[in-house]
Design an enzyme around this catalytic site. Structure first.
Site, mmCIF file in Angstrom:
data_model
loop_
_atom_site.group_PDB
_atom_site.id
_atom_site.type_symbol
_atom_site.label_atom_id
_atom_site.label_comp_id
_atom_site.label_asym_id
_atom_site.label_seq_id
_atom_site.Cartn_x
_atom_site.Cartn_y
_atom_site.Cartn_z
ATOM 1 C CG HIS A 147 43.042 29.087 35.101
ATOM 2 N ND1 HIS A 147 43.007 27.873 34.024
ATOM 3 C CD2 HIS A 147 42.694 30.041 35.342
ATOM 4 C CE1 HIS A 147 42.855 29.059 33.104
ATOM 5 N NE2 HIS A 147 42.610 29.972 33.287
ATOM 6 N N GLY A 165 40.954 35.688 30.530
ATOM 7 C CA GLY A 165 40.332 36.845 29.648
ATOM 8 C C GLY A 165 41.676 37.976 30.702
ATOM 9 C CE LYS A 168 45.374 32.929 33.325
ATOM 10 N NZ LYS A 168 43.961 33.016 32.916
ATOM 11 C CG ASP A 186 43.881 26.182 30.946
ATOM 12 O OD1 ASP A 186 43.995 27.466 30.818
ATOM 13 O OD2 ASP A 186 43.121 25.916 30.121
ATOM 14 N NE ARG A 253 53.677 55.040 42.540
ATOM 15 C CZ ARG A 253 53.735 56.806 42.341
ATOM 16 N NH1 ARG A 253 52.948 57.103 42.802
ATOM 17 N NH2 ARG A 253 54.562 56.685 41.370
#
Length: 329
Positions: A147, A165, A168, A186, A253
């Site tokens: 996915h 949600g 992407k 998808d 970082r």
């Protein structure tokens, strides 16, 4: 994911064009076109035709070149069919003749008796061998579905993953708007080719270049942005994992610790990008793609920065800067 059996008929009907086209046609044994090809390899049956059947690789596709075809003509002229009948006593998937040559009538007659497909191609043996091996490599490659959204950014294949949600498709849409290309949205079908190359494409060729945008619906990328905004498949070279910003999590970082994700036995570089309002994800992904290309060219920004800091400390300039700051107070 279960793979559909690959038959001789599938080989005959394979929709291959350009450098992959095999130009094959069936001239005999059509009743056997449903025979399943179980071994994705090719055998040259010269030894078997001479009567040596020890270790005969009969489960492979049998390829007849000029030499094998000439020997069959010699057997036909001498009315020797025992070896040919012995040859066809094995469960052979099919026989393919290159250089647009055809076997003797006796060979075709016996093949019809046992319903073994006889195919002919106008390609040279070596070229046909290369093209068929490419087809087998793709057809029989280990595969799975994932996915996510697969895009090409500055030549790098990037698989964008994350929870439903998280954004992407919206991120991929902005990348397409900025001139990059969509491969699949998808559901991405992934194959491992040659043992170390991960290729991704849409699980459904008819739907792969459509995109679902919440609040907007289904859109066709090729129709909206042109054929240059899509491509059929692409090697996955970087995985971008989108996740909701977690203030309690410590994110990398510096980039000195390269995360790897294993897909079908191949390790692929991956980065985590926290999502929150105000972050421009497409620009971050573009920078990640260019940074990945730099790494392949031998320049690692994070590692180079770390080495420069260590050199700065070793020269004593760091101590001098520290003491001069302390003296100022």
């Amino acid at each position: 994911m279960a793979e559909k059996e690959f038959t001789v008929l599938d080989l005959l009907n394979a929709n291959l064009i350009g450098r992959n086209s095999m130009n094959i046609k069936c001239i005999a044994g059509r009743r056997g076109l449903n025979r399943v090809i179980t071994v994705p390899e090719i055998n040259r049956p010269g030894l078997a035709l001479s009567g040596f059947f020890e270790a005969f690789a009969f489960r492979r596709v049998q390829l007849f070149g000029r030499g094998e075809t000439a020997y069959l003509q010699k057997l036909a002229a001498e009315a020797k069919t025992d070896t040919i009948r012995h040859f066809f006593s094995y469960d052979i998937p099919c026989c393919i003749f290159s250089n647009n040559r055809e076997p003797s009538p006796s060979f075709i007659e016996i093949a019809e008796e046992v319903s073994c497909p006889i195919l002919v191609t106008d390609l040279e043996s070596s070229e046909f061998n290369s093209r068929l091996n490419r087809l087998f490599s793709n057809q029989f490659a280990p595969h799975k579905t994932m996915h996510g959204v697969l895009v090409e950014v500055y030549g790098e294949g990037i698989l964008i993953s994350g929870n439903s949600g998280v954004g992407k498709s919206e991120t991929a849409l902005e990348l397409v708007e900025r001139g990059h290309r969509l491969v699949a949205d998808d559901i991405v079908e992934i194959r491992c080719v040659n043992g170390n190359t991960i290729l991704g494409r849409g699980a459904n060729a008819l739907l792969s270049h459509h995109m679902e945008i919440r609040g907007l619906g289904i859109i066709n990328i090729s129709q909206l942005y042109g054929i240059g905004a899509i491509r059929e498949q692409k090697e996955i070279q970087l995985i971008v994992e989108l996740e909701e910003w977690n203030q309690n999590k410590v994110y990398d970082r510096l980039g000195t610790n390269q995360k790897m994700v294993e897909i079908l036995g191949v390790n692929i570089p991956a980065i985590e990008i926290p999502v929150k309002p105000g972050r421009n994800l497409p620009i971050i992904i573009e920078a990640a793609a260019m940074n990945e290309r730099l790494k392949k060219m031998g320049y690692d920004s994070a590692r180079n920065f770390n080495q420069n800091v260590l050199k700065w400390i070793e020269t004593g300039e760091a101590q001098a800067a520290y003491y001069s700051t302390e003296d100022a107070y």
